[in-house]
Design a protein around this motif. Sequence first.
Motif, PDB file in Angstrom:
ATOM      1  N   THR A 115       0.836  -1.197   0.000  1.00 41.82           N
ATOM      2  CA  THR A 115       0.000   0.000   0.000  1.00 41.82           C
ATOM      3  C   THR A 115       0.875   1.253   0.000  1.00 41.82           C
ATOM      4  OG1 THR A 115      -1.706  -1.233   1.190  1.00 41.82           O
ATOM      5  CG2 THR A 115      -1.883   1.179   1.211  1.00 41.82           C
TER       6      THR A 115
ATOM      7  N   ASP B 161      -3.661  -1.634  -5.882  1.00 38.62           N
ATOM      8  CA  ASP B 161      -3.107  -2.188  -4.647  1.00 38.62           C
ATOM      9  C   ASP B 161      -3.971  -3.366  -4.218  1.00 38.62           C
ATOM     10  OD1 ASP B 161      -2.953  -1.144  -1.162  1.00 38.62           O
ATOM     11  OD2 ASP B 161      -1.661  -2.528  -2.271  1.00 38.62           O
TER      12      ASP B 161
ATOM     13  N   ASP C 101      -7.974  -3.847  -1.682  1.00 43.00           N
ATOM     14  CA  ASP C 101      -7.860  -4.687  -0.482  1.00 43.00           C
ATOM     15  C   ASP C 101      -9.164  -4.553   0.295  1.00 43.00           C
ATOM     16  OD1 ASP C 101      -5.454  -4.926   2.295  1.00 43.00           O
ATOM     17  OD2 ASP C 101      -7.372  -5.916   1.941  1.00 43.00           O
TER      18      ASP C 101
HETATM   19 MG   LIG Z   1      -1.841  -2.987   2.153  1.00 42.30          MG
END
Ligand SMILES: [Mg+2]
Lengths: 287, 283
Positions: free
Chosen positions: A107, A181, A131
Motif C-alpha cells: 500500500t 493495490d 484490499d
Molecule cells: Mg496494504
Amino acid sequence: GLRKGIFSALSKIKGKRKLDEDELQDMIRSLRRALQEADFNVRQTKELTERLAMKMKEEEIRPGITLQTHAMNILYTELVRLLGPPKEIPPRGQTIMMVGLYGQGKTTTTAKLANWWSTKMQANVAVIEADVHRPGAFSQLSQLLEGTKVSVFGDPESKDAVDIVRRGIEKHSNVDILIIDTAGRHQLDEELVVELKDMSNLVNANERILVIDAQVGQAAGPVAASFNDLVDVTGVIVTKLDGTARGGGALSAVAATGSPILFTGEGENVKDLEKFESDRFISRLLG
Amino acid sequence: MIKEGKALNALLEEIEWAMLESDISSAAVSDVLGLMRGSLIGSRLRKGANLAKVIEATIKRALQSILRADYWDFEATIEKYISEGDKPVIIMLVGVNGTGKTTTTAKIAYKLKNKGYTVVAAASDTFRAGAIEQLEAHMDRLEIKCISSQRGGDSAAIARDAISHAKAKGADVVLVDTAGRMQNKTNLMNELQKVHRVTNPHLVLFVGDALAGNDAVEQAAEFSRVLTFDGAVLSKMDTDAKGGAGLSIAHATGKPIVLVGTGQEYTDLHQFDPEWLLEQLFE
Ligand SMILES: [Mg+2]
Ligand SMILES: Nc1nc2c(ncn2[C@@H]2O[C@H](COP(=O)(O)OP(=O)(O)OP(=O)(O)O)[C@@H](O)[C@H]2O)c(=O)[nH]1
Ligand SMILES: Nc1nc2c(ncn2[C@@H]2O[C@H](COP(=O)(O)OP(=O)(O)OP(=O)(O)O)[C@@H](O)[C@H]2O)c(=O)[nH]1
Ligand SMILES: [Mg+2]
C-alpha cells in the motif's frame, strides 16, 4: 558486515598468487558463511561460491592485482549478473498490479509509485484500493496521497475486490498510469489465491510487481516463485532498506521471477522511493 | 567412538546448511554446532545406535534449551496479575514496520474478552496513515473501548489516557499498540522509551515476523537493549516461514517466544509451544 566477513575469508589467501585446493575450499567455506548472514538463499550461495571457485581456478589474474581483489571483483561481477539488466517503466499506458505477502509495504509503495510518476513525469495517475480484507486500507492509501494530484478509488463498504477493480478501471479509463493495490496474501490461502487470479484476469495488467520486504529470509525464493506462478511477475520492489536488513532475499526473488528490481523503499513517507541502482544495492548487501 | 576429523566436519557442515535453510540465524547455528561438537566428540556410540538419531537428539536438546529459557504462559500470567489485584494489566506491543502488532493487539483483545476480562485499547500509533482507523475498526467489531486521537497526536498521551480510563472504569487490561519503527532510528526508539516510561507496562511484547531472516536478530537485540521486552510474538507462522526466526530471537535476547500468530483471524493466536516449532523444523 558481509564485507568484513568476505575480507576475512579472502585474507586466508592474502598475498598469494595461486591457491591450492584446500585453501580454495577454506576460502569458499568462509565466503558462504558471510553471504548467508546477508540472507542469501542457501542453495544460491552454494552455486555462487562454486562459480567463484571455478573462475578463481581458470581466470588469469592481471599483474599487480592480489588474489583477494581478484576474488572480490569476480563476486561483484556475479552479483551484478544475478541482478540482471535494469528496466525502466515508461510513464504512459501503464496498468500496474501490486502483489505480495502480508505487511511487505504494498500500500505504501503504491502511493510512492503514484506520487513518483505524478510529480516527476507530470503523469495523470489513479490508484485503486482493491484490499477488501484489511480494515482501514482505503483510509491508508487516501491519507498517503493527500495533497497530491493522484485520484484514489476504492469502496470501504465492499467485500468484492474484483468488482472494485472493474468499477475503478471504468472510472479511470483515461489515465496515463493506473495502479492497483491488492491485499497481502500467501499461496496457502485458497480464497485469496482465487481472488488474485480473478482480479488478474480482469485487469490484464502490463506490469505485475512483487513487493518484498528486505527482512524476508529463506522464504523469499519460494514465495516469489509462487507469486510468479500466480500472476507472472514482471518486476520486484524491495522495501524497508532504511532498516538494517541486507536484502539478500531480494536476489532470490529476482532469480525466482526472472525479473529485475525496479525501485527500493527507503522509508515510511511517500517520497521515500529510489530508482534501483545495482551498485548501491550490492555495496549495501556486502556492507 | 566419535572422533574429531574430516568426516565429522563434513557432517556438521551439512547440518549447518540445513539449519540455516530453516532461517535460524548464523549466530544461533554456530552456537548449536559448537555445543554439538563438544557433546559428540569423544562420546561412544552404543552398539547398534543410529548416528543420525543421536545427532537429531543432540540438536533438539540444544534448540529446546534456547526456546525454554525464561518461558512463561501468557494467559496464566495475565490471570495472576488480575487475581492479585494488580490491574489494569498494561501490555505494550512493539516491533518494526508491518510485523503484525495491530492485528496481534486485536487478537489478544479478543482472547482476553472471551475469558471475561474487560479490555481497553490505546491507538498509540498516531503517525502512520490509516493506523488509527485500522485499530478502531477492529475494536468496533470486538465491541472494545478504543482510546484514540487525531493523527499526529502524542503517542504517550494516548496511552496514558487509556490507562486513566481503564482505572476509572475498573477495566482489567490495557493494550497499547505502538507504531512500527526501524530499530536503527534513534529518535523513534527514544519516542518508544517515552511511551514505556509513561505507561510503565506489566508486559512488553516484541512482535517479530516469522518470515524474517537474520535481521530478526538485529531487531530483537536492539529492541531488547533499548526497551527490554518480556516475550515475543512470532507472527505469520501460517506462511512459508520455517520458523527459525523464533530461535534467532530467543537466542539473541534470552527472551522466550510466548505467542504465535497463525493467520489473520482473531482466533489465530496461540500460546507458543516449543515442541511444535521443533517438530516443524525437523519434519
Ligand atoms: Mg496494504
Ligand atoms: N521504514 C520503512 N517502512 C516502510 C517502508 N515501506 C512500507 N513501510 C511500512 O511498513 C508497514 C507496512 O506497510 P503497508 O504498506 O501497510 O504494507 P502492505 O503490504 O500493504 O500490508 P498488507 O496490505 O497488510 O499486506 C507500514 O508501517 C509502512 O509504513 C519502507 O520502505 N521503509
Ligand atoms: N497470515 C498472517 N497475516 C498476519 C498475521 N499477523 C498479521 N498479519 C497481517 O500482516 C499485515 C500487517 O499487520 P499489521 O497488524 O498492520 O502490522 P503492524 O505491525 O501493526 O504494522 P505497522 O503498524 O504498520 O508497523 C496485515 O495484513 C495482517 O492481517 C499472521 O499471524 N498471519
Ligand atoms: Mg500497526
